[in-house]
Design an enzyme around this catalytic site. Structure first.
Site, PDB file in Angstrom:
ATOM      1  N   GLU A  21      31.398  49.444  41.637  1.00  0.00           N
ATOM      2  CA  GLU A  21      30.497  48.556  42.369  1.00  0.00           C
ATOM      3  C   GLU A  21      29.267  49.305  42.880  1.00  0.00           C
ATOM      4  O   GLU A  21      28.180  48.743  42.960  1.00  0.00           O
ATOM      5  CB  GLU A  21      31.232  47.893  43.536  1.00  0.00           C
ATOM      6  CG  GLU A  21      32.290  46.906  43.091  1.00  0.00           C
ATOM      7  CD  GLU A  21      33.096  46.364  44.240  1.00  0.00           C
ATOM      8  OE1 GLU A  21      33.091  45.138  44.438  1.00  0.00           O
ATOM      9  OE2 GLU A  21      33.745  47.176  44.950  1.00  0.00           O
ATOM     10  N   LYS A  98      29.400  37.651  48.102  1.00  0.00           N
ATOM     11  CA  LYS A  98      29.358  38.402  46.848  1.00  0.00           C
ATOM     12  C   LYS A  98      29.640  37.396  45.743  1.00  0.00           C
ATOM     13  O   LYS A  98      30.693  36.760  45.725  1.00  0.00           O
ATOM     14  CB  LYS A  98      30.402  39.511  46.837  1.00  0.00           C
ATOM     15  CG  LYS A  98      30.397  40.341  45.548  1.00  0.00           C
ATOM     16  CD  LYS A  98      31.470  41.406  45.540  1.00  0.00           C
ATOM     17  CE  LYS A  98      31.016  42.594  46.329  1.00  0.00           C
ATOM     18  NZ  LYS A  98      31.889  43.778  46.124  1.00  0.00           N
TER      19      LYS A  98
END
Length: 120
Positions: A21, A98
């Site tokens: 990420e 997200k």
């Protein structure tokens, strides 16, 4: 008291606990709700008498650019900056989402919501 809402501030950032990420990044959505006394600006028609949403947008973008493992930490930084930099704000709510999180399923988004009030 009045309310200013900014919805769907889109940013690309690198938050998350996974190493990937931090390298790949992903899309995020941020929503802000501000409570403030807007009566003076309603009469004066002067930007200096209200909460400038350009300033709010800049705070969100700058804080989202700082990598964090948890969305809660990012949201807290946004809340603190809004209250520290804009004295007219009495309360701020933030939702950080997200989009398409890597959690092993078909999930549109994960959202955390937090709020802070100015101490009386």
């Amino acid at each position: 008291m009045g309310v200013i809402k900014i919805k769907n501030i889109r940013v690309y950032a690198y938050h998350g606990c996974l190493v990937e990420e931090g390298k790949i990044g992903s899309d995020y959505r941020v929503d802000l709700t501000i409570k403030a006394n807007l009566s003076k600006s309603a009469i004066s028609d002067n930007l200096a008498d209200t909460v400038d949403y350009v300033h709010l947008n800049r705070i969100v973008k700058e804080e989202m650019a700082i990598r964090s493992k948890l969305l809660e930490e990012v949201a807290n930084r946004i809340l603190l900056r809004v209250l520290n930099e804009i004295p007219l704000v009495k309360k701020v709510d933030v939702a950080v989402s997200k989009l398409n999180p890597p959690i092993g399923g078909n999930v549109a988004m994960v959202t955390i919501e937090m709020s802070k009030k100015r101490p009386i």
